[in-house]
Design an enzyme around this catalytic site. Structure first.
Site, PDB file in Angstrom:
ATOM      1  CE  LYS A  99      41.616  43.296  38.124  1.00 18.75           C
ATOM      2  NZ  LYS A  99      41.293  42.540  39.350  1.00 18.75           N
ATOM      3  CD  GLN A 133      40.810  43.878  42.719  1.00 18.63           C
ATOM      4  OE1 GLN A 133      40.328  43.572  41.637  1.00 18.63           O
ATOM      5  NE2 GLN A 133      42.084  43.703  43.001  1.00 18.63           N
ATOM      6  CG  ASP A 191      39.369  37.175  39.658  1.00 22.28           C
ATOM      7  OD1 ASP A 191      40.244  37.646  38.910  1.00 22.28           O
ATOM      8  OD2 ASP A 191      38.799  37.833  40.543  1.00 22.28           O
TER       9      ASP A 191
HETATM   10  N1  GUN Z   1      43.589  41.041  44.239  1.00 17.14           N
HETATM   11  C1  GUN Z   1      44.851  40.870  43.792  1.00 17.14           C
HETATM   12  N2  GUN Z   1      44.847  40.215  42.623  1.00 17.14           N
HETATM   13  C2  GUN Z   1      43.567  39.968  42.324  1.00 17.14           C
HETATM   14  C3  GUN Z   1      42.929  39.334  41.224  1.00 17.14           C
HETATM   15  O1  GUN Z   1      43.549  38.829  40.281  1.00 17.14           O
HETATM   16  N3  GUN Z   1      41.573  39.288  41.266  1.00 17.14           N
HETATM   17  C4  GUN Z   1      40.867  39.807  42.298  1.00 17.14           C
HETATM   18  N4  GUN Z   1      39.545  39.699  42.256  1.00 17.14           N
HETATM   19  N5  GUN Z   1      41.433  40.405  43.333  1.00 17.14           N
HETATM   20  C5  GUN Z   1      42.765  40.485  43.325  1.00 17.14           C
END
Ligand code: GUN
Length: 292
Positions: A52, A96, A119
């Site tokens: 990211k 996350q 998100d």
């Molecule tokens: N864990 C797995 N997929 C995601 C996501 O799209 N965003 C976040 N914050 N955590 C995740």
């Protein structure tokens, strides 16, 4: 059979984002800024967050990584979220997941200002998305819809079966596939307790597999000409690989692919699109596209 190339599509969209950011900055506007909170050292989460941060660079965004050890208290984490909520330089941020068991993920998600929730996990965004209002949409479903659109896959009036009912993928995917302005499909959601899962799949024009079981979808469950989207990303041990594992989807690819009109591979299908859609949401946050 046409392979849906998520990696190439994501690269192209990131270039488009970059061009827009360059233009915004050239006109004296603000560079979009994404912050990410990472708790602990889970291998998968480390990789996702690193990717990211790299994607932010590619898109011309500013990024900030906030790290906490596994034993951080919920209170400390919530305090940091409060800081990011009021930091006027940060346009959007993510925490996350998964989080350590002593921390309530729901409390954390609800502590995020929904206007910065890139998100799309906050109940305000989930609810607004469900009734068709502008909102941040969860990146994986948004990535899948973008792939379907860019590959010219007709979804209107089609029978779409979604395998899995998670808050992050299955549920929002079902909402969007049924909505007139998105999929406009007839949607069935199946999960581990659905006795007719197999028959539902056999009748489907589009199958979106997000059940988290490697190679779950087999050839005898798929109708010829079906469109298959594989959301699975299970790390299966593989001593022949340098990493010690191989990423395995929810679809038995070699068996199912010859039957399909379109199919996404793993890796290189849905995965790269997910991060790309987070970038698109961050750009929208920077532009205050959904909320003032
Ligand atoms: N864990 C797995 N997929 C995601 C996501 O799209 N965003 C976040 N914050 N955590 C995740």
């Amino acid at each position: 059979m046409e392979l849906i190339d998520g990696k190439a599509t994501a690269a192209k969209i990131k270039e488009e984002i970059r061009a827009e950011v360059d233009e915004i900055v050239a006109k004296g506007g603000k560079q979009p800024h994404l912050a990410a909170i990472l708790v602990g050292h889970d291998g998968g989460s480390e990789t996702y967050v690193r990717n990211k941060v790299v994607a932010c660079g590619v898109c011309g965004f500013k990024s900030t990584l906030v790290r906490f050890e596994e034993d951080v208290t919920e209170e400390e984490l919530l305090r940091k979220i409060g800081e990011l909520n009021t930091d006027t330089d940060v346009d959007g941020f993510i925490v996350q997941l998964p989080l350590p068991r002593h921390i309530s993920e729901q409390r954390v998600i609800e502590a995020i200002d929904y206007r910065k929730d890139v998100d799309g996990f906050h109940p305000v965004n989930v609810g607004r998305m469900a009734i068709g209002l502008p909102a941040f949409i969860s990146a994986t479903p948004l990535g899948i819809l973008t792939l379907l659109r860019r590959y010219g896959v007709e979804t209107k009036g089609k029978k779409c079966v979604i395998l899995g009912r998670s808050n992050i993928v299955g549920k929002p995917m079902a909402q969007l596939m049924m909505q007139k302005q998105w999929g406009n499909s007839t949607v069935t959601v199946c999960h581990s307790q659905s006795p007719t899962l197999r028959e539902e799949c056999q009748r489907a024009d589009i199958i979106i597999a997000a059940i988290g079981q490697p190679e779950f979808l087999r050839a005898d469950m798929v109708k010829p000409g079906c469109v298959v989207i594989d959301v699975g990303t299970t790390r299966v041990p593989d001593p022949s690989r340098k990493t010690g594992y191989r990423l395995t989807g929810d679809v038995k690819f070699d068996e199912v692919a010859p039957l399909c009109s379109f199919i996404t591979p793993v890796p290189g299908g849905v995965g790269p699109m997910t991060i790309c859609m987070l970038m698109l949401n961050t750009l929208a946050a920077g532009k205050r596209e959904y909320y003032k």
